[in-house]
Scaffold this motif. Structure first.
Motif, PDB file in Angstrom:
ATOM      1  N   PRO A 144      42.101  76.237  80.416  1.00 21.36           N
ATOM      2  CA  PRO A 144      41.250  77.320  79.906  1.00 21.36           C
ATOM      3  C   PRO A 144      39.846  76.863  79.542  1.00 21.36           C
ATOM      4  CG  PRO A 144      42.905  76.693  78.280  1.00 21.36           C
ATOM      5  CD  PRO A 144      43.262  75.990  79.551  1.00 21.36           C
ATOM      6  N   VAL A 145      39.690  75.597  79.141  1.00 24.31           N
ATOM      7  CA  VAL A 145      38.349  75.124  78.779  1.00 24.31           C
ATOM      8  C   VAL A 145      37.461  75.046  80.014  1.00 24.31           C
ATOM      9  CG1 VAL A 145      37.039  73.216  77.782  1.00 24.31           C
ATOM     10  CG2 VAL A 145      39.231  73.882  76.775  1.00 24.31           C
ATOM     11  N   LEU A 162      33.011  87.711  81.862  1.00 19.34           N
ATOM     12  CA  LEU A 162      32.952  87.498  80.418  1.00 19.34           C
ATOM     13  C   LEU A 162      34.279  87.864  79.746  1.00 19.34           C
ATOM     14  CD1 LEU A 162      29.322  88.742  79.761  1.00 19.34           C
ATOM     15  CD2 LEU A 162      30.181  86.410  79.432  1.00 19.34           C
ATOM     16  N   LEU A 163      34.937  88.919  80.223  1.00 23.05           N
ATOM     17  CA  LEU A 163      36.251  89.262  79.689  1.00 23.05           C
ATOM     18  C   LEU A 163      37.242  88.116  79.901  1.00 23.05           C
ATOM     19  CD1 LEU A 163      36.542  92.961  80.929  1.00 23.05           C
ATOM     20  CD2 LEU A 163      36.481  92.229  78.545  1.00 23.05           C
ATOM     21  N   LEU A 164      37.211  87.545  81.088  1.00 22.57           N
ATOM     22  CA  LEU A 164      38.104  86.424  81.386  1.00 22.57           C
ATOM     23  C   LEU A 164      37.713  85.190  80.584  1.00 22.57           C
ATOM     24  CD1 LEU A 164      38.377  87.015  85.217  1.00 22.57           C
ATOM     25  CD2 LEU A 164      40.272  87.171  83.586  1.00 22.57           C
ATOM     26  N   ALA A 165      36.407  84.975  80.362  1.00 20.17           N
ATOM     27  CA  ALA A 165      35.970  83.858  79.524  1.00 20.17           C
ATOM     28  C   ALA A 165      36.499  84.020  78.097  1.00 20.17           C
ATOM     29  CB  ALA A 165      34.446  83.762  79.522  1.00 20.17           C
ATOM     30  N   GLY A 166      36.500  85.263  77.602  1.00 15.75           N
ATOM     31  CA  GLY A 166      37.067  85.519  76.278  1.00 15.75           C
ATOM     32  C   GLY A 166      38.551  85.216  76.236  1.00 15.75           C
ATOM     33  N   GLU A 167      39.257  85.567  77.307  1.00 16.09           N
ATOM     34  CA  GLU A 167      40.685  85.238  77.375  1.00 16.09           C
ATOM     35  C   GLU A 167      40.883  83.722  77.399  1.00 16.09           C
ATOM     36  OE1 GLU A 167      44.568  86.196  80.185  1.00 16.09           O
ATOM     37  OE2 GLU A 167      42.722  87.338  80.474  1.00 16.09           O
ATOM     38  N   LEU A 204      33.455  80.482  84.127  1.00 15.74           N
ATOM     39  CA  LEU A 204      33.266  81.928  84.002  1.00 15.74           C
ATOM     40  C   LEU A 204      31.959  82.272  83.298  1.00 15.74           C
ATOM     41  CD1 LEU A 204      36.963  82.701  83.136  1.00 15.74           C
ATOM     42  CD2 LEU A 204      35.738  83.668  85.099  1.00 15.74           C
ATOM     43  N   LEU A 205      31.596  81.514  82.275  1.00 16.71           N
ATOM     44  CA  LEU A 205      30.325  81.776  81.596  1.00 16.71           C
ATOM     45  C   LEU A 205      29.144  81.509  82.533  1.00 16.71           C
ATOM     46  CD1 LEU A 205      31.040  80.303  78.040  1.00 16.71           C
ATOM     47  CD2 LEU A 205      30.861  82.713  78.678  1.00 16.71           C
ATOM     48  N   ASP A 206      29.257  80.448  83.319  1.00 15.93           N
ATOM     49  CA  ASP A 206      28.207  80.160  84.302  1.00 15.93           C
ATOM     50  C   ASP A 206      28.117  81.272  85.342  1.00 15.93           C
ATOM     51  OD1 ASP A 206      26.338  78.253  85.766  1.00 15.93           O
ATOM     52  OD2 ASP A 206      27.916  78.491  87.262  1.00 15.93           O
ATOM     53  N   ALA A 207      29.274  81.727  85.835  1.00 15.19           N
ATOM     54  CA  ALA A 207      29.275  82.807  86.824  1.00 15.19           C
ATOM     55  C   ALA A 207      28.655  84.073  86.247  1.00 15.19           C
ATOM     56  CB  ALA A 207      30.704  83.078  87.288  1.00 15.19           C
ATOM     57  N   GLY A 262      33.179  83.284  89.860  1.00 13.42           N
ATOM     58  CA  GLY A 262      33.964  84.118  88.954  1.00 13.42           C
ATOM     59  C   GLY A 262      35.434  84.118  89.324  1.00 13.42           C
ATOM     60  N   LEU A 263      35.709  84.242  90.628  1.00 16.30           N
ATOM     61  CA  LEU A 263      37.106  84.210  91.070  1.00 16.30           C
ATOM     62  C   LEU A 263      37.701  82.821  90.864  1.00 16.30           C
ATOM     63  CD1 LEU A 263      39.576  85.441  92.381  1.00 16.30           C
ATOM     64  CD2 LEU A 263      38.535  85.039  94.624  1.00 16.30           C
ATOM     65  N   ALA A 264      36.922  81.779  91.138  1.00 21.53           N
ATOM     66  CA  ALA A 264      37.421  80.415  90.929  1.00 21.53           C
ATOM     67  C   ALA A 264      37.762  80.190  89.456  1.00 21.53           C
ATOM     68  CB  ALA A 264      36.381  79.405  91.392  1.00 21.53           C
ATOM     69  N   GLY A 265      36.949  80.738  88.548  1.00 21.69           N
ATOM     70  CA  GLY A 265      37.239  80.607  87.122  1.00 21.69           C
ATOM     71  C   GLY A 265      38.507  81.337  86.728  1.00 21.69           C
ATOM     72  N   GLU A 266      38.712  82.518  87.294  1.00 16.10           N
ATOM     73  CA  GLU A 266      39.937  83.269  87.008  1.00 16.10           C
ATOM     74  C   GLU A 266      41.168  82.493  87.482  1.00 16.10           C
ATOM     75  OE1 GLU A 266      41.974  87.621  87.999  1.00 16.10           O
ATOM     76  OE2 GLU A 266      39.910  87.212  88.598  1.00 16.10           O
ATOM     77  N   MET A 267      41.071  81.923  88.669  1.00 13.79           N
ATOM     78  CA  MET A 267      42.198  81.148  89.193  1.00 13.79           C
ATOM     79  C   MET A 267      42.446  79.903  88.341  1.00 13.79           C
ATOM     80  SD  MET A 267      41.084  81.806  93.155  1.00 13.79           S
ATOM     81  CE  MET A 267      41.917  80.425  93.877  1.00 13.79           C
ATOM     82  N   GLU A 268      41.375  79.255  87.891  1.00  5.95           N
ATOM     83  CA  GLU A 268      41.505  78.078  87.017  1.00  5.95           C
ATOM     84  C   GLU A 268      42.187  78.461  85.707  1.00  5.95           C
ATOM     85  OE1 GLU A 268      41.660  74.394  86.297  1.00  5.95           O
ATOM     86  OE2 GLU A 268      40.208  74.794  87.880  1.00  5.95           O
TER      87      GLU A 268
END
Length: 736
Positions: A272-273, A298-303, A279-282, A260-266
């Motif tokens: 974003p893709v 999920l909020l970050l995935a929406g962003e 993030l969805l996987d996390a 989740g943190l790695a997705g946020e940093m990415e």
């Protein structure tokens, strides 16, 4: 604490010039090694060159840890020689100051070492201010600490632990106790984790890291490392966060939090893709273990979906997020759920649901004091057109983030402030927010966010016809389309170029650019830019071929209908004067009957009168005056054109003032004189002049304003000519 020098750096410092120099000196250096070298350099190019020149082949490959102190080169020898001649008590005091970068003079005094620093102060090696002990050069702190023997470092940590504990600084005291520990200590590890939960990010990151080192429980160690990584990320230490994540074990629940943190940093770094998928996987793996963390993912995935320009996929993300709702959530979580529901409605075109849910977000924001939640609330305010509320919420979020040391969130809050200022016509405030936001985003490892800030700056420059600044900021942003179409930064840059075409009287070029941006394929594009740019598309089509009762449908009409219909519904839903004015203006430009157009123009001016957007009102008066003149009513046109000329001049929007001048002359009226050199400098020139008066060099100003030194030199020559001064000293006296 031992790693503080390796990774620490001044929060908010933009190392872009040194990063470029390091890439030239050592091409292909791994990111974490580069970050360590830059942190050690502390903004000093000489230190950077000496450290880079001493890197071993193993360090360059990343096979060995990066350097933690200055090598034995010319600068290193000079620093060590300066330290060697100091009294022993002074060297001990320096070691205490070096052991904790946050040590205040009062804490040194409590340790009985403050007076012993005097010889080092006289030698220019340290400067003791009200809040800190600053080493000169900053790398001297690392030399003092790492040149000391291990026993001396442990003694310093033990002494500071006692001093800080007596002064009520429990978390910092625990970190020093941990640094002095000789092996595993489960009790101390638990104490560190408990205290870190309430601490500021930079200290909390060190505490969690120490807690991981002191425990023999693999699960506790892995959880502490993930927590340390998140706190390092919040503190703006991107590479430190990445290094900590690499050490996490493969336990499923901990690995999901790390993902989740790695997705946020990415997401903040520009893909974003990829971030969406991570993030969805996390989130899928977090749901059984940690629902709040799953919701955050999920909020970050929406962003990410929004930033990728693929808002047609938001419904899928929203369904997964809303399935987690139970109905008894705390205000920050309830706020998040309402925002998801509101965004889902907005993207689906259900404006009634969207506005209701997003206004619920604004009501809940009054009960929230978390910067991240307030930033989301500011975004909700932007989406419902409540720009004053957006500015207030963003300002509150930024102030809280600064106070808590969550420096990564500061440029995110400034982005919302910049969007709100741009939408409300408060261009100076938007420029200030975006300029600071771009620098902080870069400094905290968020290049994609920096691109968005630069995109806003490009739009602001284009609005007043500053082509040079606009193009430079677009180039600086370097934003590219995603596979799904233009992301947020790219959409902003395209909008800026379209605005330049409109300002420079190339409406057909504006239609071509904005047509592709605003009238995107279903489920594609950037919603905010599509809405905000629609009035410019409507104006450009009108300027190409104003509608008349007999003209029939022009070739752009169908595309314009598709763009205008959602804009018309959205602006009506806002109920905000500024947006209702733009809605009425657009209706006027689309009206074929003269009487209908005039009614809409007058409604636009009435709504402008309820707000405070002077630039937008002047723009409406220019278009109204132009329309009246074309309909052979020059007398009625002159009143509006004269007002437009005067306002544009006061706002230093020279290209728009020039357009109004032309229309006013064509309406048979003399152009009013430029009022009293009311403002001798343009907004950009005044900003540069103030920085020069404060002693900044052209290169420093260029870095701060994201312009080239050559452009700064050009502006400065014009400043000298306009003010009749011949030197920087004269300029400083004139401005004082």
């Amino acid at each position: 604490m031992q790693e503080a020098f390796r990774y620490g750096r001044a929060a908010g410092r933009d190392d872009a010039p040194l990063r470029t120099e390091l890439a030239r000196l050592v091409p292909g250096l791994p990111a974490e090694i580069a970050a360590a070298v830059l942190g050690l350099a502390g903004g000093d190019a000489g230190v950077l060159r000496e450290v880079a020149g001493a890197l071993t082949a193993e360090q360059i490959r990343g096979a060995q840890p990066p350097p933690c102190t200055l090598p034995d080169g010319p600068l290193g020898r000079r620093c060590r020689a300066a330290l060697a001649v100091l009294p022993a008590r002074t060297r001990c005091a320096l070691l205490l100051a070096a052991t904790d970068p946050d040590l205040a003079p009062g804490e040194l005094l409590a340790a009985g070492a403050a007076e012993d620093l005097a010889p080092a102060e006289r030698a220019g090696l340290v400067a003791v201010t009200a809040g800190a002990v600053q080493f000169t050069p900053s790398v001297l702190r690392a030399i003092v600490y790492y040149d000391a023997p291990l026993a001396g470092r442990r003694s310093a940590h033990e002494l500071l632990a006692r001093v800080l504990d007596r002064r009520g600084e429990r978390l910092r005291a625990l970190v020093h106790r941990a640094a002095a520990a000789g092996g595993a200590d489960e009790t101390l590890s638990r104490e560190l984790r408990a205290a870190a939960a309430e601490g500021p990010p930079r200290t909390a990151a060190a505490a969690y890291r120490q807690a991981a080192e002191l425990t023999t429980d693999p699960a506790a160690a892995a959880g502490s490392l993930v927590a340390a990584a998140r706190q390092a990320w919040l503190a703006g230490e991107r590479q430190q966060a990445g290094l900590l994540l690499r050490r996490v074990s493969r336990r499923p629940e901990v690995r999901a939090r790390a993902r989740g943190l790695a997705g946020e940093m990415e997401l903040r770094e520009g893909d974003p893709v990829a971030a969406r998928d991570i993030l969805l996987d996390a989130a899928a793996h977090l749901v059984p273990h940690d629902v709040p963390a799953a919701l955050e993912a999920l909020l970050l995935a929406g962003e990410a979906v929004h930033l990728a320009g693929e808002h047609g996929r938001y419904g899928e993300v929203a369904r997964r997020a809303l399935a987690l709702r139970r109905g008894d959530e705390a205000p920050p979580v309830a706020l998040a759920f309402q925002q998801v529901a509101g965004l889902a409605g907005m993207y689906a075109g259900d404006h009634a649901t969207a506005f209701a849910r997003l206004r619920d977000v604004l009501r809940l924001a009054a009960r929230v004091d978390e910067p991240a939640a307030l930033i989301r609330a500011a975004g909700a305010a932007v989406l419902v057109g409540d720009d004053p509320r957006a500015r207030a919420l963003a300002g509150r979020a930024v102030a809280l983030a600064r106070d808590r040391g969550e420096v990564t969130l500061v440029p995110q809050g400034l982005e919302m402030a910049a969007f709100a200022g741009l939408a409300a016509g408060h261009h100076e405030a938007a420029t200030a927010a975006a300029t600071e936001g771009a620098a902080l985003a870069r400094a905290t490892g968020q290049p994609a966010l920096a691109q968005s800030h630069l995109g806003v700056l490009a739009v602001l420059a284009a609005l007043v016809g500053d082509r040079e600044s606009c193009v430079l900021r677009i180039r600086e942003a370097g934003a590219h389309d995603t596979a799904q179409g233009p992301g947020e930064a790219r959409a902003l840059c395209q909008w800026a170029l379209a605005l330049l075409d409109l300002v420079e009287d190339r409406p057909r070029a504006t239609v071509a650019r904005l047509g592709a941006l605003v009238v995107a394929a279903s489920g594609r594009g950037n919603l905010i830019v599509q809405v905000a740019a629609t009035p410019h598309l409507v104006e450009a089509v009108w300027r190409c071929d104003p509608p008349t009762p007999a003209a029939g449908r022009d070739p752009h009409a169908a595309a314009l209908d598709r763009a205008f219909e959602p804009f018309d519904r959205w602006t009506a839903g806002t109920g905000q004067p500024a947006w209702l004015a733009l809605r009425a203006r657009c209706r006027a430009l689309r009206a074929a009957e003269p009487q209908t157009a005039e009614e809409h123009f007058r409604e636009a001016l009435r709504q402008h009168g309820r707000g405070d957007a002077d630039f937008a009102r002047a723009h409406t008066e220019l278009l109204f005056g132009r329309d009246l003149r074309r309909r052979r009513r020059p007398g009625a046109a002159r009143e509006h054109l004269r007002s437009a000329v005067e306002t544009f001049r006061l706002l230093r929007a020279e290209p728009w003032a020039a357009q109004a001048d032309v229309e006013l002359r064509a309406a048979g009226a003399p152009v009013p004189p430029d009022p009293a050199g009311a403002r001798e400098l343009t907004a950009q020139q005044e900003r540069i002049a103030r920085l020069v008066a404060d002693g900044a060099t052209n290169r420093e100003i260029a870095q701060q304003l994201f312009l080239s030194p050559r452009t700064i030199d050009h502006h400065l020559r014009n400043v000298f000519a306009r003010l009749g001064v011949r030197s920087r000293t004269e300029l400083a006296r004139r401005l004082s």
